[in-house]
Design an enzyme around this catalytic site. Structure first.
Site, PDB file in Angstrom:
ATOM      1  N   ARG A 168      -2.384  -3.348 -18.131  1.00 52.82           N
ATOM      2  CA  ARG A 168      -3.698  -2.706 -18.116  1.00 52.82           C
ATOM      3  C   ARG A 168      -3.640  -1.549 -17.124  1.00 52.82           C
ATOM      4  NH1 ARG A 168      -7.693  -5.490 -20.630  1.00 52.82           N
ATOM      5  NH2 ARG A 168      -9.517  -4.163 -20.649  1.00 52.82           N
TER       6      ARG A 168
ATOM      7  N   TYR B  11       0.852  -1.203   0.000  1.00 53.64           N
ATOM      8  CA  TYR B  11       0.000   0.000   0.000  1.00 53.64           C
ATOM      9  C   TYR B  11       0.876   1.237   0.000  1.00 53.64           C
ATOM     10  CZ  TYR B  11      -4.858  -1.167   0.133  1.00 53.64           C
ATOM     11  OH  TYR B  11      -6.114  -1.550  -0.239  1.00 53.64           O
TER      12      TYR B  11
ATOM     13  N   THR C 180      -4.613   5.036 -22.021  1.00 56.52           N
ATOM     14  CA  THR C 180      -4.465   3.740 -21.361  1.00 56.52           C
ATOM     15  C   THR C 180      -3.115   3.161 -21.800  1.00 56.52           C
ATOM     16  OG1 THR C 180      -5.728   2.804 -23.170  1.00 56.52           O
ATOM     17  CG2 THR C 180      -6.893   3.102 -21.121  1.00 56.52           C
TER      18      THR C 180
END
Ligand code: DSN
Length: 415
Positions: free
Chosen positions: A233, A52, A224
């Protein structure tokens, strides 16, 4: 901790194996799909998945972020080198997420967005019905010119002057022509609007310099990384320095939580790959392959929207044929040729049926296929679509498709 998928979950393992085989044994002509390198897949499944790192490099809300900082800084540095943008955000998870963050950064709820009609090649996240964008902003659409099926700048300027949007979006998910960004900047300046260039589809072409560059003209560029850029992705935002802080805040905490550090690692590698000379050759070949496929289909008497292509995709108009887009995509799949149905400008059929298909060449070009393969594939597509009731043709072509797929493996030895 060394348990492998094959040891604990054969069900999932088998489905993944089936997908490897599907990708290997079929021809992907969906223009938004591609095959990134094995190294990119490796980075994407790395232990950075476990970290995280809310915040930005040097200003995180968690401890243990030294390598997270390193990888994010490296990704930004490389993206800046590639795109020459003033500020880059690599945390954004997707193209739609990138657009939502731009709206959050630059607009107030109820502001006006001028964008391309979804049914003329626009994207859902530009304000399609049922979306967050549609519900929170006033969406005004421009369409394509009925004759040329390209942008009609006089008309776009007229609509902009009439409606005074706060944001103008240039960008599409089904537009086969090169985009000149100068007239867009001029129109945006005339009405005092921000200019967003959504380059999700053509960002690889732009990176390689084989398509005009929006960076000098647009306030913000969204993209993207998995399409023509051939990365993981994910999303990407490039903006002028003056919007840097608003854009970053609109990503975190505005619309996202923890960044996907493993994906950012894969983006760093993708930007490195895109800086190599071979990448430019690859992008040139994507266009060359698209032009060959388009010419082949035209020779077979298929009408292409706008008459052809300058980029990686084309829109095939099937309205004068005995078949819908939906049916065409379904029977092509039976022969191992994977395309998507697509509305064409002024389509009389609903989006679930459509009168078109949207073939594109990035994935096949990655496999190493060239102009002669495109001619062959164009002829197969033609034969199948002119004979929708003939299953034998599809069976025969499926075998030929599998043969050609063997010659051009997607990932040597991947299990
Ligand atoms: N769904 C993508 C495409 O296929 O164009 C765009 O987000």
């Amino acid at each position: 901790m060394t348990i492998l998928l094959s040891e604990i979950d054969l069900e999932v393992k088998e489905i993944l194996q089936e997908e490897i085989e599907r990708q290997q044994n079929t021809l992907t002509l969906i223009p938004s799909e591609n095959y990134p390198s094995r190294a990119i897949l490796e980075a994407q499944s790395s232990v950075l998945n476990n970290k995280y790192a809310e915040g930005y490099p040097g200003k995180r809300y968690y401890q243990g972020c030294k390598t997270a900082d390193k990888i994010e800084k490296l990704a930004i540095e490389r993206a800046k080198q590639l795109f020459k943008g003033e500020h880059i955000n690599v945390q954004v998870h997707s193209g739609t997420g990138a657009n939502m963050a731009v709206y959050q950064a630059l607009l107030k709820p109820g502001d006006k967005i001028l964008s391309l009609n979804l049914f003329h090649g626009g994207h859902l996240s530009h304000g399609g019905k049922g979306t967050f964008t549609y519900n929170h902003y006033q969406i005004i659409n421009y369409g394509l010119d009925r004759d040329s099926e390209t942008f009609n700048y006089e008309e776009i300027e007229r609509i902009a002057k009439l409606t005074h949007p706060q944001l103008i979006i240039v960008g599409a998910s089904a537009y086969p022509r090169a985009i000149d960004f100068r007239p867009w900047r001029k129109i945006a300046d005339e009405v005092g609007a921000y200019l967003l260039a959504d380059m999700a589809h053509i960002i690889g072409l732009i990176a390689a310099g084989v398509h005009p560059d929006p960076v000098p003209y647009a306030d913000v560029i969204t993209a993207t990384t998995q399409k023509t850029l051939r990365g993981p992705r994910g999303g990407l935002i490039i903006c002028k320095k003056k919007y840097a802080s608003s854009i970053d805040k609109a990503i975190f905490p505005g619309t996202q939580g923890g960044p996907f550090m493993h994906v950012i690692a894969a983006k760093a590698l993708c930007f490195k790959e895109a800086c190599q000379p071979e990448f430019k050759d690859y992008q040139k070949q994507i266009i060359s392959n698209a032009k060959t496929l388009a010419e082949t289909l035209k020779n077979e008497e298929f009408r292409l929207v706008s008459g052809g292509t300058d980029n990686h995709l084309m829109l095939v108009d099937l309205s004068d044929k005995d078949i819908t887009g939906d049916k065409a995509a379904t029977i092509l799949e039976e022969a191992g040729i994977i395309v998507n149905k697509n509305s064409i400008p002024f389509d009389k059929k609903p989006p679930s049926i459509t009168s078109g298909i949207r073939p594109g060449t990035p994935a096949l070009t990655t496999r190493g296929m060239g102009n002669s393969e495109m001619r062959l594939i164009g002829e197969w597509i033609s034969k199948i679509l002119y004979n929708p009731h003939d299953r034998n043709i599809r069976r025969k072509i499926k075998k030929e498709v599998e043969e050609i797929c063997k010659e051009f493996p997607i990932y040597e030895g991947l299990k």
